[in-house]
Enzyme design. Structure first.
Site, mmCIF file in Angstrom:
data_model
loop_
_atom_site.group_PDB
_atom_site.id
_atom_site.type_symbol
_atom_site.label_atom_id
_atom_site.label_comp_id
_atom_site.label_asym_id
_atom_site.label_seq_id
_atom_site.Cartn_x
_atom_site.Cartn_y
_atom_site.Cartn_z
ATOM 1 N N GLU A 61 0.821 -1.213 0.000
ATOM 2 C CA GLU A 61 0.000 0.000 0.000
ATOM 3 C C GLU A 61 0.854 1.261 0.000
ATOM 4 O O GLU A 61 0.555 2.229 -0.712
ATOM 5 C CB GLU A 61 -0.948 -0.006 1.208
ATOM 6 C CG GLU A 61 -2.129 -0.951 1.068
ATOM 7 C CD GLU A 61 -1.760 -2.393 1.319
ATOM 8 O OE1 GLU A 61 -2.573 -3.284 0.973
ATOM 9 O OE2 GLU A 61 -0.653 -2.644 1.862
ATOM 10 N N HIS A 130 -8.689 -6.109 10.362
ATOM 11 C CA HIS A 130 -9.290 -5.921 9.044
ATOM 12 C C HIS A 130 -10.684 -5.288 9.143
ATOM 13 O O HIS A 130 -11.479 -5.412 8.207
ATOM 14 C CB HIS A 130 -9.416 -7.264 8.314
ATOM 15 C CG HIS A 130 -8.111 -7.848 7.870
ATOM 16 N ND1 HIS A 130 -7.137 -8.219 8.750
ATOM 17 C CD2 HIS A 130 -7.622 -8.127 6.633
ATOM 18 C CE1 HIS A 130 -6.106 -8.711 8.076
ATOM 19 N NE2 HIS A 130 -6.372 -8.660 6.789
#
Length: 328
Positions: A61, A130
């Site tokens: 990312e 998550h």
């Protein structure tokens, strides 16, 4: 004229239309191309638009978001897909130091027209790492815009507005909404764009205001039906849609109308979006309140893994109804 589309299909249609409208729009992210996207939002777009417009990235990312921000400074309009918004922390410097600050730091000479999108929610049994809901976090940084569509029509309209905006826009989606259906205006009737900063009154009522965003809007609407049917309480439901900029006028208008309010927010309660909304109401509409402001948020603990009880941690219609019934 409108059609029934899923939330996922509406997002895809919005992306497809913007790819056709502007050759500088590109989609980038993990598995967005050949695999059709982790959640199939980008299904079919790679075959239609090719490798230069739909780009698979490494699982890094910090790397691909940094690349997108750099590209946006040079005139590209990247749409970056995060497989989970929980992974924002890996690229936090790029997201808040670079994207949010470059226009200010350059004296307005450099824009950063980038969109970050992907799921920001709990409720799917993927554990604490998550399941973050970070819209309040990013809304706290000047220079960033944040939105959270609840319906297919708003998902399409907001993604199109986000792509056309010259500032970074972070779109918070919800995995549990991707398969939901709703009416979306037909492209033949014109360009369906939902302006950032404009809330939407999803249900008219007279006794209490339920103010929510994202999937919490769906819960608020279900709670409003129960309150009307079982308790004779007429609840108005305001969908914020946009977190930053925030439609303060719409918030104050509904509170001044009903004089009671429950804020529904999937964020954690400490410093969440509803905390900001409560402050605005307290500062600008206090004299209109007939009862204290109430909130229904995700319980203040890391996301529960067990699917048997995770839904109890999140806002749900039952919790909203119970909270409303505590108001005199």
């Amino acid at each position: 004229m409108s059609r029934t589309l899923t939330y996922r299909e509406a997002l895809r249609e919005g992306l497809d239309e913007e790819l056709a409208r502007d050759p500088n729009v590109v989609l980038m992210g993990e598995e967005v191309a050949q695999y059709n996207g982790a959640y199939k939002v980008t299904e079919g777009l790679w075959k239609k638009w090719g490798d230069k417009r739909i780009v698979d990235t490494p699982i890094s990312e910090a790397g691909f978001i940094g690349m997108g921000i750099g590209a946006s400074m040079l005139g590209i309009r990247p749409v970056m897909e995060l497989m989970f918004w929980s992974f924002h922390s890996v690229a936090f410097d790029q997201l808040v130091n670079n994207a949010a600050c470059v226009r200010y730091m350059s004296g307005g000479l450099i824009n950063c027209p980038i969109v970050m999108r992907g799921p920001a929610n709990g409720g799917t049994g993927v554990g604490a790492t998550h399941s973050h809901i970070p819209e309040g976090l990013f809304a706290a940084f000047p220079g960033l815009k944040v939105c959270a569509p609840a319906t297919p029509a708003d998902a399409k309209g907001l993604i199109k507005a986000a792509i056309r905006d010259n500032d970074p826009v972070y779109v918070m989606e919800n995995t549990l909404l991707y398969g939901t259906v709703g009416e979306v205006p037909d492209p033949s009737e014109g360009d369906h764009v939902v302006p950032l900063g404009l809330a939407d009154l999803k249900r008219v009522g007279s006794d209490i205001s339920l103010i929510a965003h994202g999937r919490s809007v769906i819960h608020a609407l279900a709670a409003a039906e129960t309150l009307q049917a079982e308790h004779g309480i007429s609840a108005e439901v305001l969908d914020l849609r946009s977190i930053r900029p925030l439609d303060v006028d719409a918030i104050l208008a509904t509170v001044r109308k009903t004089n009671r309010v429950v804020l529904v927010d999937e964020s954690k309660p400490f410093g969440g979006v509803s905390a900001m909304v409560a402050t605005l109401i307290q500062e600008h509409a206090f004299d209109y309140l007939d009862a204290p402001i109430k909130r229904v948020c995700t319980l203040d603990a890391p996301a529960i893994y067990s699917h048997h009880i995770e839904h109890l941690q999140l806002p749900n219609p039952s919790r909203i109804v119970e909270k409303v019934l505590t108001i005199k």
